[in-house]
Design an enzyme around this catalytic site. Structure first.
Site, PDB file in Angstrom:
ATOM      1  N   HIS A  59     -51.460  54.617 119.715  1.00  0.00           N
ATOM      2  CA  HIS A  59     -52.244  53.451 120.113  1.00  0.00           C
ATOM      3  C   HIS A  59     -51.520  52.674 121.205  1.00  0.00           C
ATOM      4  CE1 HIS A  59     -49.847  51.472 116.740  1.00  0.00           C
ATOM      5  NE2 HIS A  59     -49.602  50.693 117.764  1.00  0.00           N
TER       6      HIS A  59
HETATM    7  P1  TYD Z   1     -51.545  51.846 111.784  1.00  0.00           P
HETATM    8  O1  TYD Z   1     -51.908  50.941 112.916  1.00  0.00           O
HETATM    9  O2  TYD Z   1     -52.365  53.080 111.596  1.00  0.00           O
HETATM   10  O3  TYD Z   1     -50.021  52.270 111.906  1.00  0.00           O
HETATM   11  P2  TYD Z   1     -49.342  52.963 113.186  1.00  0.00           P
HETATM   12  O4  TYD Z   1     -48.393  51.952 113.728  1.00  0.00           O
HETATM   13  O5  TYD Z   1     -48.693  54.208 112.730  1.00  0.00           O
HETATM   14  O6  TYD Z   1     -50.439  53.228 114.174  1.00  0.00           O
HETATM   15  O7  TYD Z   1     -51.569  50.971 110.459  1.00  0.00           O
HETATM   16  C1  TYD Z   1     -51.717  51.566 109.175  1.00  0.00           C
HETATM   17  C2  TYD Z   1     -52.534  50.626 108.312  1.00  0.00           C
HETATM   18  O8  TYD Z   1     -51.843  49.390 108.127  1.00  0.00           O
HETATM   19  C3  TYD Z   1     -53.887  50.290 108.925  1.00  0.00           C
HETATM   20  O9  TYD Z   1     -54.845  50.339 107.885  1.00  0.00           O
HETATM   21  C4  TYD Z   1     -53.732  48.880 109.408  1.00  0.00           C
HETATM   22  C5  TYD Z   1     -52.688  48.307 108.486  1.00  0.00           C
HETATM   23  N1  TYD Z   1     -51.861  47.253 109.094  1.00  0.00           N
HETATM   24  C6  TYD Z   1     -52.022  45.947 108.699  1.00  0.00           C
HETATM   25  O10 TYD Z   1     -52.885  45.617 107.859  1.00  0.00           O
HETATM   26  N2  TYD Z   1     -51.211  44.996 109.235  1.00  0.00           N
HETATM   27  C7  TYD Z   1     -50.264  45.300 110.162  1.00  0.00           C
HETATM   28  O11 TYD Z   1     -49.547  44.391 110.640  1.00  0.00           O
HETATM   29  C8  TYD Z   1     -50.137  46.669 110.589  1.00  0.00           C
HETATM   30  C9  TYD Z   1     -49.128  47.048 111.646  1.00  0.00           C
HETATM   31  C10 TYD Z   1     -50.942  47.621 110.027  1.00  0.00           C
END
Ligand code: TYD
Length: 144
Positions: A59
């Site tokens: 992302h």
């Molecule tokens: P995700 O964005 O998929 O992690 P990565 O950094 O690997 O892309 O996040 C995983 C899950 O955690 C998603 O359902 C969103 C949640 N999340 C939160 O609720 N709060 C946060 O601050 C973060 C970073 C993720």
């Protein structure tokens, strides 16, 4: 491995060496807003129990600034501003990777038992993410 590369058209990504205090009791590292990171830290999250071969990230952020630290173990962060890619290796708790806005990132090659810490400048806001690489590329390349 260079610690500063021109990836990030708004604010370049770079490794920030954090102060480390070591004595016979062990080691301690510190991160302070305005001293070690150029943003106010409003949120922290961490990743652990990462299965072998798993990749995270995939992302970009429209506005968010952050510092990424491997507080235990090792992983790599592939950064991409739409023009240039670079791989940063995080393999020590005193190394923080600063990332500014408009940079795509993939976190890969997590060693077993790794714990990654993210210190970030704002609260969680899904609308601020790019999840689609083509959309990110289009916007990032318009910054040329
Ligand atoms: P995700 O964005 O998929 O992690 P990565 O950094 O690997 O892309 O996040 C995983 C899950 O955690 C998603 O359902 C969103 C949640 N999340 C939160 O609720 N709060 C946060 O601050 C973060 C970073 C993720």
């Amino acid at each position: 491995m260079s610690t500063s590369v021109a990836v990030g058209r708004i604010k370049p990504c770079r490794i920030i060496d954090l102060p480390e205090f070591t004595d016979p009791r062990g080691s301690l590292c510190v991160v302070e807003t305005g001293i070690h990171v150029p943003f106010v830290i409003r949120r922290a999250y961490y990743m652990f129990d990462i299965p072998d071969g798993a990749a995270r990230g995939a992302h970009g952020h429209r506005r968010l600034e952050q510092l990424i630290i491997a507080v235990h173990g090792r992983f790599e962060v592939v950064v991409d501003d739409g023009f240039t890619k670079h791989t940063f290796v995080l393999d020590h708790p005193s190394k923080g990777l600063y990332m500014g806005p408009m940079v795509w990132r993939d976190m890969v090659d997590f060693a077993p038992g790794t714990v990654g810490l993210w210190l970030v400048a704002d609260h969680y806001d899904e609308s601020e993410y790019y999840r689609d690489y083509e959309e990110f590329l289009r916007d990032a390349r318009s910054l040329a």
